[in-house]
Motif scaffolding. Structure first.
Motif, PDB file in Angstrom:
ATOM      1  N   GLY A 111       0.806  -1.216   0.000  1.00 22.73           N
ATOM      2  CA  GLY A 111       0.000   0.000   0.000  1.00 22.73           C
ATOM      3  C   GLY A 111       0.838   1.264   0.000  1.00 22.73           C
ATOM      4  O   GLY A 111       0.509   2.242  -0.687  1.00 22.73           O
ATOM      5  N   VAL A 112       1.915   1.273   0.773  1.00 21.00           N
ATOM      6  CA  VAL A 112       2.784   2.451   0.844  1.00 21.00           C
ATOM      7  C   VAL A 112       3.377   2.774  -0.522  1.00 21.00           C
ATOM      8  O   VAL A 112       3.563   3.942  -0.899  1.00 21.00           O
ATOM      9  CB  VAL A 112       3.904   2.217   1.876  1.00 21.00           C
ATOM     10  CG1 VAL A 112       4.995   3.273   1.762  1.00 21.00           C
ATOM     11  CG2 VAL A 112       3.318   2.219   3.287  1.00 21.00           C
ATOM     12  N   ILE A 113       3.640   1.733  -1.323  1.00 22.65           N
ATOM     13  CA  ILE A 113       4.248   1.952  -2.638  1.00 22.65           C
ATOM     14  C   ILE A 113       3.210   2.348  -3.686  1.00 22.65           C
ATOM     15  O   ILE A 113       3.394   3.305  -4.453  1.00 22.65           O
ATOM     16  CB  ILE A 113       4.995   0.673  -3.089  1.00 22.65           C
ATOM     17  CG1 ILE A 113       6.173   0.404  -2.152  1.00 22.65           C
ATOM     18  CG2 ILE A 113       5.470   0.813  -4.536  1.00 22.65           C
ATOM     19  CD1 ILE A 113       6.837  -0.939  -2.379  1.00 22.65           C
ATOM     20  N   PHE A 114       2.081   1.618  -3.733  1.00 25.94           N
ATOM     21  CA  PHE A 114       1.173   1.770  -4.872  1.00 25.94           C
ATOM     22  C   PHE A 114       0.059   2.803  -4.665  1.00 25.94           C
ATOM     23  O   PHE A 114      -0.408   3.402  -5.639  1.00 25.94           O
ATOM     24  CB  PHE A 114       0.554   0.408  -5.230  1.00 25.94           C
ATOM     25  CG  PHE A 114       1.525  -0.503  -5.908  1.00 25.94           C
ATOM     26  CD1 PHE A 114       1.831  -0.325  -7.257  1.00 25.94           C
ATOM     27  CD2 PHE A 114       2.157  -1.516  -5.211  1.00 25.94           C
ATOM     28  CE1 PHE A 114       2.741  -1.156  -7.893  1.00 25.94           C
ATOM     29  CE2 PHE A 114       3.073  -2.350  -5.837  1.00 25.94           C
ATOM     30  CZ  PHE A 114       3.372  -2.165  -7.180  1.00 25.94           C
ATOM     31  N   LEU A 115      -0.405   3.011  -3.425  1.00 20.38           N
ATOM     32  CA  LEU A 115      -1.475   3.992  -3.238  1.00 20.38           C
ATOM     33  C   LEU A 115      -1.088   5.394  -3.705  1.00 20.38           C
ATOM     34  O   LEU A 115      -1.855   6.052  -4.418  1.00 20.38           O
ATOM     35  CB  LEU A 115      -1.912   4.021  -1.770  1.00 20.38           C
ATOM     36  CG  LEU A 115      -3.038   3.061  -1.371  1.00 20.38           C
ATOM     37  CD1 LEU A 115      -3.344   3.166   0.117  1.00 20.38           C
ATOM     38  CD2 LEU A 115      -4.296   3.321  -2.185  1.00 20.38           C
ATOM     39  N   PRO A 116       0.110   5.904  -3.342  1.00 25.53           N
ATOM     40  CA  PRO A 116       0.493   7.234  -3.858  1.00 25.53           C
ATOM     41  C   PRO A 116       0.584   7.269  -5.384  1.00 25.53           C
ATOM     42  O   PRO A 116       0.253   8.298  -5.998  1.00 25.53           O
ATOM     43  CB  PRO A 116       1.865   7.463  -3.217  1.00 25.53           C
ATOM     44  CG  PRO A 116       1.868   6.611  -1.999  1.00 25.53           C
ATOM     45  CD  PRO A 116       1.093   5.393  -2.370  1.00 25.53           C
ATOM     46  N   LEU A 117       1.012   6.158  -6.011  1.00 31.48           N
ATOM     47  CA  LEU A 117       1.090   6.122  -7.473  1.00 31.48           C
ATOM     48  C   LEU A 117      -0.301   6.252  -8.098  1.00 31.48           C
ATOM     49  O   LEU A 117      -0.498   6.986  -9.071  1.00 31.48           O
ATOM     50  CB  LEU A 117       1.758   4.817  -7.934  1.00 31.48           C
ATOM     51  CG  LEU A 117       3.247   4.672  -7.613  1.00 31.48           C
ATOM     52  CD1 LEU A 117       3.747   3.296  -8.064  1.00 31.48           C
ATOM     53  CD2 LEU A 117       4.050   5.771  -8.316  1.00 31.48           C
ATOM     54  N   ILE A 118      -1.280   5.519  -7.542  1.00 31.04           N
ATOM     55  CA  ILE A 118      -2.642   5.577  -8.084  1.00 31.04           C
ATOM     56  C   ILE A 118      -3.226   6.981  -7.910  1.00 31.04           C
ATOM     57  O   ILE A 118      -3.819   7.540  -8.836  1.00 31.04           O
ATOM     58  CB  ILE A 118      -3.533   4.531  -7.380  1.00 31.04           C
ATOM     59  CG1 ILE A 118      -3.045   3.113  -7.703  1.00 31.04           C
ATOM     60  CG2 ILE A 118      -4.987   4.688  -7.801  1.00 31.04           C
ATOM     61  CD1 ILE A 118      -3.729   2.031  -6.904  1.00 31.04           C
ATOM     62  N   ILE A 119      -3.052   7.551  -6.709  1.00 29.39           N
ATOM     63  CA  ILE A 119      -3.582   8.895  -6.455  1.00 29.39           C
ATOM     64  C   ILE A 119      -2.892   9.926  -7.358  1.00 29.39           C
ATOM     65  O   ILE A 119      -3.536  10.808  -7.934  1.00 29.39           O
ATOM     66  CB  ILE A 119      -3.404   9.252  -4.965  1.00 29.39           C
ATOM     67  CG1 ILE A 119      -4.289   8.347  -4.100  1.00 29.39           C
ATOM     68  CG2 ILE A 119      -3.745  10.721  -4.719  1.00 29.39           C
ATOM     69  CD1 ILE A 119      -4.051   8.495  -2.606  1.00 29.39           C
ATOM     70  N   GLY A 120      -1.566   9.790  -7.510  1.00 30.06           N
ATOM     71  CA  GLY A 120      -0.825  10.724  -8.354  1.00 30.06           C
ATOM     72  C   GLY A 120      -1.250  10.655  -9.811  1.00 30.06           C
ATOM     73  O   GLY A 120      -1.412  11.691 -10.478  1.00 30.06           O
ATOM     74  N   TYR A 121      -1.451   9.422 -10.320  1.00 26.49           N
ATOM     75  CA  TYR A 121      -1.880   9.268 -11.713  1.00 26.49           C
ATOM     76  C   TYR A 121      -3.241   9.924 -11.946  1.00 26.49           C
ATOM     77  O   TYR A 121      -3.450  10.638 -12.945  1.00 26.49           O
ATOM     78  CB  TYR A 121      -1.939   7.791 -12.094  1.00 26.49           C
ATOM     79  CG  TYR A 121      -2.647   7.571 -13.407  1.00 26.49           C
ATOM     80  CD1 TYR A 121      -2.008   7.861 -14.612  1.00 26.49           C
ATOM     81  CD2 TYR A 121      -3.968   7.124 -13.443  1.00 26.49           C
ATOM     82  CE1 TYR A 121      -2.661   7.692 -15.822  1.00 26.49           C
ATOM     83  CE2 TYR A 121      -4.622   6.957 -14.639  1.00 26.49           C
ATOM     84  CZ  TYR A 121      -3.971   7.241 -15.837  1.00 26.49           C
ATOM     85  OH  TYR A 121      -4.625   7.090 -17.028  1.00 26.49           O
ATOM     86  N   GLN A 122      -4.163   9.700 -11.006  1.00 26.64           N
ATOM     87  CA  GLN A 122      -5.504  10.257 -11.201  1.00 26.64           C
ATOM     88  C   GLN A 122      -5.480  11.785 -11.100  1.00 26.64           C
ATOM     89  O   GLN A 122      -6.179  12.468 -11.851  1.00 26.64           O
ATOM     90  CB  GLN A 122      -6.470   9.671 -10.167  1.00 26.64           C
ATOM     91  CG  GLN A 122      -6.815   8.208 -10.472  1.00 26.64           C
ATOM     92  CD  GLN A 122      -8.241   7.877 -10.108  1.00 26.64           C
ATOM     93  OE1 GLN A 122      -8.524   7.701  -8.935  1.00 26.64           O
ATOM     94  NE2 GLN A 122      -9.118   7.760 -11.074  1.00 26.64           N
TER      95      GLN A 122
END
Length: 350
Positions: free
Chosen positions: A311-322
């Motif tokens: 979660g620490v790795i992928f949640l910021p990526l998903i939020i950043g992409y959106q």
């Protein structure tokens, strides 16, 4: 309250559902409003263009929510899915049908072909908007869960006057959210923009009545907010004040404030549901001994620690992409173009 890993991941589940309802709420609302607001093909294309760059990415959050429950709370996942599987199946089919309608509508330039996919899109937006309210009402009120987290009822147990009222409240709130989203995305001064404002005012009144009626019944008859202790009145009062703010912002033509206020209503409503559940995840109507809690339905500590790193790795990526996606397609949609520049929507005109 001690924030251990199971409680932390319960918070992540609540966060993913909150973001999903906020983002998909206006997708559903725009789809439901399209038959009533758009009178010409250019206007229909403009309305589709307002959500065209976003709807697929918005659906990622419900996939994420389901994945998090499955991995972090397998007992909760099993009990919830087996209890309400017809409702989840209908939502899944509707989401697939809506995506197909978006993609296929412009493939053939024929009125009946487009009308078929417009009707399909309307139904596939209405079903999830209504059924999510039914599901959330049953989640917070409880289901007949027995020994071994086994469902002891029938799918029809999910439907009564209170859950139907919950479904109508979410549907009307999503329509209002979609109308305020259109005010941010459509060209100001157009006839379609004017109709969207009128729809926001009229559906705002309907949503206010239904949401306040649902909160009243839940507060007085179902005693859903008792877990908040002495502050059990705060969320119903906040909901009423926020609905008043929506009406004021629409009257003063403050489009951004109106959209923020409808979003806050969705965020506060979802937060209320999950806060009222704690320390449980699914109450049993057969007795407290069978209620699923955050602790007794969580995965092993090793699994939760591994999930935390993921979660620490992928949640910021998903939020950043959106966030980047919304920035790129931030310009208003015009009826002449029917879509923002760079959209993947086809250019065929009627």
């Amino acid at each position: 309250m001690n924030i251990d890993l199971p409680t932390l991941w319960f918070g992540v589940v609540a966060l993913t559902f909150t973001i999903y309802f906020f983002l998909e709420g206006f997708d559903f609302g725009v789809g439901l409003l399209q038959p009533f607001l758009a009178r010409r093909e250019a206007e229909r294309r403009a309305m589709i263009g307002t959500v065209g760059p976003f709807w697929a990415a918005n659906e990622v959050w419900i996939i994420l929510a389901a994945g998090v429950i499955f991995a972090a709370f397998p007992v909760w996942y099993g009990a919830l899915m087996t209890s309400l599987y017809p409702l989840f199946a209908l939502i899944l089919l509707a989401l697939i049908g809506r995506g197909v309608a978006f993609e296929y509508r412009a493939e053939i330039d024929h009125r009946r072909w487009r009308l078929f996919w417009d009707v399909t899109s309307f139904i596939c937006n209405a079903l999830p908007a209504f059924l999510w309210g039914v599901i959330m009402t049953n989640m917070v009120r409880g289901l007949p869960i027995g020994a071994g987290a086994r469902f002891q009822g029938t799918p029809l147990d999910a439907f009564d006057l209170f859950s139907l009222l919950g479904g109508l409240a979410t549907l009307s709130l999503f329509v209002l959210h979609g109308a305020t989203f259109l005010l941010l995305r459509l060209e100001t001064g157009s006839e379609l923009y004017t109709r969207a404002r009128a729809a926001a005012l009229s559906f705002g009144a309907a949503a206010t009545v239904l949401v306040l009626l649902f909160v009243y019944v839940g507060f007085v008859r179902e005693e859903l907010f008792n877990s908040f202790g002495y502050a059990e009145w705060i969320f119903p009062v906040a909901a009423a004040l926020n609905l008043g703010l929506i009406w004021l912002a629409l009257t003063l033509k403050r489009d951004a404030l109106a959209f923020i206020a409808t979003g806050l209503t969705i965020v506060a409503s979802t937060a209320t549901i999950f806060l009222s559940l704690l320390p449980n995840v699914l109450p049993s109507t057969l007795g407290d001994a069978y209620t699923l809690t955050v602790q007794n339905s969580a995965s092993e500590p090793y699994t939760l620690r591994l999930l935390t790193w993921v979660g620490v790795i992928f949640l910021p990526l998903i939020i950043g992409y959106q966030a980047w996606n919304y920035y790129v397609f931030r310009q208003r949609v015009t009826e002449s173009g029917g879509k923002p520049s760079g959209s993947v929507l086809p250019d065929t005109e009627a």
